[in-house]
Motif scaffolding. Structure first.
Motif, short mmCIF file in Angstrom:
data_model
loop_
_atom_site.label_atom_id
_atom_site.label_comp_id
_atom_site.label_asym_id
_atom_site.label_seq_id
_atom_site.Cartn_x
_atom_site.Cartn_y
_atom_site.Cartn_z
N GLU A 78 11.50 -23.95 2.12
CA GLU A 78 10.95 -22.76 1.19
C GLU A 78 10.21 -23.48 0.08
O GLU A 78 9.25 -22.85 -0.39
CB GLU A 78 12.38 -22.26 0.28
N THR A 82 6.42 -22.20 -0.86
CA THR A 82 6.05 -21.49 -1.59
C THR A 82 5.06 -22.30 -2.65
O THR A 82 4.51 -22.02 -3.59
CB THR A 82 7.35 -21.25 -2.62
N GLU A 369 4.62 -13.19 5.79
CA GLU A 369 4.94 -13.97 4.70
C GLU A 369 3.45 -14.24 4.00
O GLU A 369 3.52 -14.01 2.70
CB GLU A 369 5.59 -15.48 5.03
N HIS A 373 2.12 -13.30 0.06
CA HIS A 373 1.96 -14.37 -1.13
C HIS A 373 0.89 -14.08 -1.89
O HIS A 373 -0.42 -13.86 -1.36
CB HIS A 373 1.59 -15.66 -0.05
#
Length: 378
Positions: A78, A82, A369, A373
């Motif tokens: 993660e 990120t 994902e 983002h």
């Protein structure tokens, strides 16, 4: 100043400078990023030889995470996913496997920081397994190289790098500066033993020491073989932590810079020791390689020595006033262009450009994902 960004590094070592030049390189760069307001996480493989020799176990300028093995990276997925950018360094254990994992997780630009570019390409040519697989190079958004010049064109032309950019080492200007200590040695050298550097060290320090028994010399660094015949006027220091580097440089009238053979052949490969010594105001004597004059011109900001005769003449004949003027010009150039903050700004520019040119668009996407983002790298 641009908006704060989160950047993840996976590098050989940040916590230990023992036997490697990577730690001081990362420290200067990441401190520079921190001073510009950016948040950095550094993931380092926990290995015994660094575990027993850590001189920076708890940095105050970034988050340092030690992980035991490749599988343990999964728990940091993660953090990687990120981040605004992810940078994998050369010589990371299981490097190709690390890159494969990170490539699938990272949403921002993915870069490889090659602190050993000529060595990397030489080992690829020899068919050796190294810290990046050749097939992975075109899949990176950015290939950051310790070596500039024609090597960058080669990376793009012959290896398919999307964007190869020089990112030289740098120096922490607030830590490397003149200390005002009296001279203790006429010529010194700081560096881990390397078979391809040793002939130059023999030619440019050990032989001059034999010819000038009235002068004092010093060599600091680990892993030198016991069979080396050190003259009596050459002091030996097994390991010198970075905190002691400024004092070490400032106690030398001249310091020797020695470059690895692959980097001499490639050119445009300044070492971190070159910038550290110069920032301390110590006059530098060094070997010659293409591109050196663009950084520190011979006779103006350093002195190139081709053989023992050159070194003997420098130590025996060069006036102190000229030595100090050369050292001052080197320090001025380094503080202007080669500090950690200057290098951090260059890195951010390279990452911005990678983002602008569609970073991650050619990599395998984690379904759903990337579309969600929303962070911007600018």
């Amino acid at each position: 100043m641009s908006a704060p960004r989160s950047i993840v590094f996976l590098g050989l070592s940040l916590s230990s400078s023992w036997g490697n030049g990577h730690a001081t390189t990362f420290r200067a760069l990441i401190r520079g990023l921190a001073s510009l307001g950016h948040a950095v996480t550094f993931l380092e493989r926990d290995v015994p030889w660094y575990r027993d020799n850590r001189d920076l176990p708890d940095p105050d300028f970034c988050r340092l995470v030690l992980y035991p093995d490749l599988a343990a990276l999964d728990s940091h997925r993660e953090t990687i996913a990120t981040a605004d950018a992810v940078i994998v360094g050369s010589y990371v254990p299981d490097g190709p496997d690390v890159i494969a994992r990170v490539r699938d997780w990272a949403r921002g630009p993915l870069a490889f920081y090659d602190i050993d570019t000529p060595v990397t390409l030489a080992r690829i040519a020899a068919g050796e397994r190294i810290s990046i697989a050749p097939a992975q190079i075109p899949d990176l958004d950015l290939y950051l190289s310790f070596t500039g010049g024609p090597m960058l064109d080669r990376l793009e032309r012959d290896f398919g790098a999307r964007a190869a950019r020089a990112l030289y080492c740098s120096v922490e200007a607030d830590r490397y500066q003149p200390t005002g200590e009296p001279f203790e040695w006429d010529l010194g050298y700081l560096g881990t033993y390397s078979p391809d550097r040793q002939p130059t060290l023999e030619r440019l320090l050990i032989e001059p020491a034999r010819r000038l028994p009235e002068k004092s010399f010093v060599v600091a660094g680990p892993q030198y073989p016991a069979e080396i015949d050190w003259p009596d006027n050459v002091a030996r220091i097994e390991h010198l932590p970075p905190a002691q580097h400024p004092s070490f440089y400032c106690r030398q009238r001249f310091t020797l810079n020695v470059t690895r053979a692959d980097m001499i052949a490639a050119g445009w490969s300044p070492s971190v020791r070159l910038f550290e010594a110069g920032a301390c105001g110590t006059a530098i004597v060094g070997d010659e390689w293409p591109g050196l004059g663009e950084l520190l011109p011979d006779g103006e900001a350093m002195l190139v020595a081709r053989d023992a005769d050159d070194v003997v003449a420098i130590l025996a004949e060069l006036p102190a006033m000229r030595r100090d003027a050369i050292a001052a010009r080197a320090r001025g150039r380094i503080l202007a262009d080669h500090t950690g903050e200057a290098r951090a700004a260059q890195l951010l520019d390279h990452l911005d450009a990678a983002r602008a040119h569609g970073a991650s668009s050619g990599r395998k996407k984690v379904v759903g994902e990337r579309a969600r983002h929303a962070s911007s790298f600018g």
